[in-house]
Design a protein around this motif. Structure first.
Motif, PDB file in Angstrom:
ATOM      1  N   PHE A  40       0.844  -1.192   0.000  1.00 42.76           N
ATOM      2  CA  PHE A  40       0.000   0.000   0.000  1.00 42.76           C
ATOM      3  C   PHE A  40       0.885   1.250   0.000  1.00 42.76           C
ATOM      4  N   PRO A  41       0.734   2.134  -0.975  1.00 45.05           N
ATOM      5  CA  PRO A  41       1.605   3.316  -1.056  1.00 45.05           C
ATOM      6  C   PRO A  41       1.335   4.332   0.040  1.00 45.05           C
ATOM      7  N   SER A  42       2.402   4.989   0.477  1.00 41.63           N
ATOM      8  CA  SER A  42       2.296   6.074   1.442  1.00 41.63           C
ATOM      9  C   SER A  42       2.979   7.299   0.850  1.00 41.63           C
ATOM     10  N   GLU A  43       2.390   8.464   1.068  1.00 49.51           N
ATOM     11  CA  GLU A  43       2.922   9.677   0.440  1.00 49.51           C
ATOM     12  C   GLU A  43       4.326  10.014   0.936  1.00 49.51           C
ATOM     13  N   GLN A  44       4.582   9.854   2.208  1.00 49.50           N
ATOM     14  CA  GLN A  44       5.868  10.240   2.777  1.00 49.50           C
ATOM     15  C   GLN A  44       6.788   9.019   2.846  1.00 49.50           C
ATOM     16  N   THR A  45       7.446   8.722   1.731  1.00 47.85           N
ATOM     17  CA  THR A  45       8.350   7.582   1.672  1.00 47.85           C
ATOM     18  C   THR A  45       9.698   8.019   1.113  1.00 47.85           C
ATOM     19  N   ASP A  46      10.750   7.720   1.847  1.00 49.11           N
ATOM     20  CA  ASP A  46      12.109   8.019   1.405  1.00 49.11           C
ATOM     21  C   ASP A  46      12.826   6.718   1.075  1.00 49.11           C
ATOM     22  N   TYR A  47      13.552   6.721  -0.042  1.00 48.21           N
ATOM     23  CA  TYR A  47      14.237   5.522  -0.511  1.00 48.21           C
ATOM     24  C   TYR A  47      15.746   5.722  -0.548  1.00 48.21           C
ATOM     25  N   ASP A  48      16.452   4.633  -0.340  1.00 47.76           N
ATOM     26  CA  ASP A  48      17.893   4.583  -0.553  1.00 47.76           C
ATOM     27  C   ASP A  48      18.182   3.224  -1.190  1.00 47.76           C
ATOM     28  N   ILE A  49      18.419   3.217  -2.496  1.00 52.06           N
ATOM     29  CA  ILE A  49      18.518   1.974  -3.252  1.00 52.06           C
ATOM     30  C   ILE A  49      19.816   1.953  -4.057  1.00 52.06           C
ATOM     31  N   ALA A  89       2.921  10.750  10.171  1.00 53.99           N
ATOM     32  CA  ALA A  89       2.887  11.678  11.302  1.00 53.99           C
ATOM     33  C   ALA A  89       1.571  11.601  12.065  1.00 53.99           C
ATOM     34  N   ASP A  90       0.461  11.407  11.334  1.00 55.67           N
ATOM     35  CA  ASP A  90      -0.839  11.369  11.995  1.00 55.67           C
ATOM     36  C   ASP A  90      -0.981  10.161  12.910  1.00 55.67           C
TER      37      ASP A  90
END
Length: 254
Positions: free
Chosen positions: A179-188, A211-212
């Motif tokens: 399920f996608p989340s708007e606040q996602t940071d990647y390091d690939i 955050a919520d």
């Protein structure tokens, strides 16, 4: 002395020439990766997946939960066979150890040294065995090539992406069926052999901040791949006694 000097001078250009490999365009690198991987007779992979969630409960206390799975698999795509082991662990439960053996007709699973279970559809235990199949990592590589950077570094092509991107986020969640989340940071980071274009290693990390809900979830996925077209059937076929083996059916969409 002069002969040795002359020989050294002749060899030096050859060494320099072999060291100066010309980088191919990204599209050509990806096409080589797909084409070479499609004809594999055998390969070995070790994959680990860890998800750590930190969340604040109703009392304000911080709760940390962790899940992980590791698998060690040797696979023979042309023969449609494979074998290996997997460990699953949830921080709230004991670890489960599984052993798998897959034939073209049926897949066998043994959990914590219990009786072997035969599955009517071989691809079910195969999917569990691999954590993610090689095809998934190839698709991930194509996504990173499109959104990240690609460079020739020594004897490897290095693909990297670090940060966040909405379009990339949607593609990765679709790939992993999450399920996608708007606040996602990647390091690939993904490494390909520059000569064979086979996958060498994958290092994937994603951090989802909600955050919520006062929670942060980090997923770390690593994959190591080797023995391309060199793996041997070292494991003997288990003795599956029809009278003692538990039969089971399963949905192949697992």
């Amino acid at each position: 002395m002069k002969k040795n000097l002359l020989a050294a001078l002749l060899i030096l250009p050859l060494v320099l020439l072999s060291a100066c490999r010309t980088a191919l365009p990204g599209e050509e690198v990806m096409q080589n990766l797909v084409n070479r991987s499609a004809d594999l007779e055998s390969y070995h992979q070790f994959v680990s997946l860890t998800t750590t969630t930190t969340k604040e409960d109703l009392t304000g206390a911080t709760v940390v939960s962790e899940q992980y799975a590791t698998s060690d698999a040797t696979l023979f795509p042309e023969e449609k066979t494979g074998y290996g082991k997997r460990i699953d662990k949830d921080s709230n439960y004991p670890a489960t150890k599984s052993e798998y053996y897959v034939t073209p007709e049926v897949g066998y699973v043994q959990i914590d040294s219990a009786d072997w279970t035969a599955y009517a559809t071989p691809d079910v235990p195969l999917a569990s065995l691999q954590v993610y199949p090689l095809e998934t990592f190839i698709e991930l590589t194509q996504i990173i090539e499109a959104y990240g950077t690609l460079e020739l570094k020594g004897n490897e092509y290095l693909l990297r992406f670090s940060g966040s991107d909405d379009a990339l986020n949607k593609e990765i969640n679709y790939l992993f069926q999450t399920f996608p989340s708007e606040q996602t940071d990647y390091d690939i980071e993904i490494r390909l052999d520059a000569e064979t274009f086979y996958l060498n290693a994958v290092s994937y990390s994603s951090t989802v901040t909600q955050a919520d809900q006062k929670s942060v979830s980090t997923t770390e996925l690593t994959g190591e791949f080797d023995l391309y077209n060199q793996a041997q059937q070292l494991k003997s076929v288990p003795d599956f006694d029809a009278a003692e083996t538990t039969a089971a059916t399963a949905d192949s969409s697992f």
